[in-house]
Each structure stands twice: as C-alpha cells, then as structure tokens.
Write a protein that holds these residues in place. Structure first.
Motif, PDB file in Angstrom:
ATOM      1  N   GLU A  48      66.397  32.360  79.865  1.00  0.00           N
ATOM      2  CA  GLU A  48      66.076  31.384  78.822  1.00  0.00           C
ATOM      3  C   GLU A  48      65.504  30.104  79.429  1.00  0.00           C
ATOM      4  OE1 GLU A  48      68.438  28.830  75.389  1.00  0.00           O
ATOM      5  OE2 GLU A  48      69.589  29.961  76.860  1.00  0.00           O
ATOM      6  N   ILE A  49      64.381  29.671  78.898  1.00  0.00           N
ATOM      7  CA  ILE A  49      63.854  28.356  79.264  1.00  0.00           C
ATOM      8  C   ILE A  49      64.665  27.342  78.466  1.00  0.00           C
ATOM      9  CG2 ILE A  49      61.885  26.782  79.201  1.00  0.00           C
ATOM     10  CD1 ILE A  49      60.079  29.259  79.502  1.00  0.00           C
TER      11      ILE A  49
ATOM     12  N   LYS B  15      56.206  31.800  79.746  1.00  0.00           N
ATOM     13  CA  LYS B  15      56.954  32.265  78.572  1.00  0.00           C
ATOM     14  C   LYS B  15      56.673  33.734  78.296  1.00  0.00           C
ATOM     15  CE  LYS B  15      57.413  27.882  76.078  1.00  0.00           C
ATOM     16  NZ  LYS B  15      57.011  27.121  74.879  1.00  0.00           N
TER      17      LYS B  15
ATOM     18  N   ALA C  64      59.681  36.624  78.568  1.00  0.00           N
ATOM     19  CA  ALA C  64      60.062  37.315  77.334  1.00  0.00           C
ATOM     20  C   ALA C  64      60.490  38.756  77.604  1.00  0.00           C
ATOM     21  CB  ALA C  64      58.905  37.283  76.332  1.00  0.00           C
TER      22      ALA C  64
END
Length: 184
Positions: A61-62, A51, A55
């Motif tokens: 996008e997860i 993550k 970022a």
C-alpha cells in the motif's frame, strides 16, 4: 523528445519494490513516495507507473506521497516526518526517492531516526530511479536497493545524434525513447 519513458521507469521501480519486499521475506508493506515536482511532467508519470506495478499485490500500500520538488534538503525533512508519522503504526517498509539525491537524503533521515536502510526484514527498503553517483554509492554500500537507468550523458549523446540526423536530412520521430531498466 529524447529521453526515457517516465511511466515505464515508474513501473519498473514499482516492480523492483515488489521484488525487494519478496526477497526480504515480506508479502506486503507500507510504501512512502518522496517525489520530484508533482506539477510537471516527469513525477506524475512515474507515480502512475509505480501505482500500476504495485496494484499486482494488494498487500502493498502506498501510504503517503510527498512532493519534495527534487530538493535534497526538503526530501530529508519530508522523509524524517514520514518516519515519525508512521512509527506508531509499525513503521514504513519502503521509501522511494524519485531521484538518487532524494534517496540519499531519505537514507540520511532513516539513519538519523536510529533505523537502518537495507534489504533485510526490519530494514527500510530504499529505491530510486535516476542512476546518479550518490545512488550507485548507496547501492554498493547496501543501503539502497535499486535505481533506474536515466543517464544524462546517454541522453545528451543521443540528442546530439538526433540533431546531426536532422541536419543531414533524416526524418526524425517525435519521440526517441531510450531503454530503461532497474539497477541493483
């Protein structure tokens, strides 16, 4: 403790995802994570590292995190369900198998769905982080983009060295962290 910094291993994996997407001509993408057990130490640290790295690109996008408990069969089933779930939304760009056995299962699910795992645009980029034989074979075959250096024999050797140091009267640090890097 003798082993890898799991957060760093996750961050390196996230950076590899960004690199793989860029190399395939994608400026963003939907990422699904198929993880080891999220109720123990390794998996949450790796997810946090991924993550952190992702970022850096707001277009990546997860979209899902599925706990497959390090299990190969469960990983294949979870991957197949994720592929079906996201097909109406344009599909997935990246699938992460926290261990190489999980990545191999993901590749099987991709192929079972009539899709292709690989690093070209339109293919699903598969990444992992355990440096097991199955993953290395899939990298060589062009179906898996990367793995990471978590090599059990290296950990065992360094652990034996630490034990010998201890019994020879040396003071040991609480953590002996082994180097990590991406393997493509």
């Amino acid at each position: 403790f003798v082993g890898e910094d799991q957060h760093l291993l996750g961050r390196i994996t996230g950076e590899t995802i960004l690199k793989g997407l860029a190399e395939s001509g994608r400026d963003g993408g939907k990422v699904a994570l198929v993880t080891g057990s999220l109720h123990e130490g390794i998996a949450p640290y790796r997810v946090a590292g991924i993550k952190e790295a992702l970022a850096k690109n707001k277009k990546v996008e997860i979209v899902a995190i599925e706990d497959a408990k390090w299990d190969t069969a469960l990983s294949e089933r979870a991957a197949g369900q994720l592929i079906a779930r996201f097909a109406p939304r344009g599909g997935l760009d990246v699938m992460y198998g926290m261990a190489d056995n999980q990545a191999v299962a993901i590749i099987q699910a991709i192929e079972n769905a009539g899709l292709k795992a690989g690093s070209k645009k339109g293919e699903i980029l598969v990444v992992s982080s355990n440096c097991l034989k199955g993953g290395i074979d899939m990298i060589k075959a062009g179906k898996q983009y990367s793995s990471g250096t978590q090599i059990p024999t290296r950990t065992g050797i360094r652990s034996a060295e630490a034990i010998a140091d201890y019994f020879n009267g040396k003071t040991l640090p609480k953590k002996i962290l082994l180097p990590v890097e991406a393997i493509t």
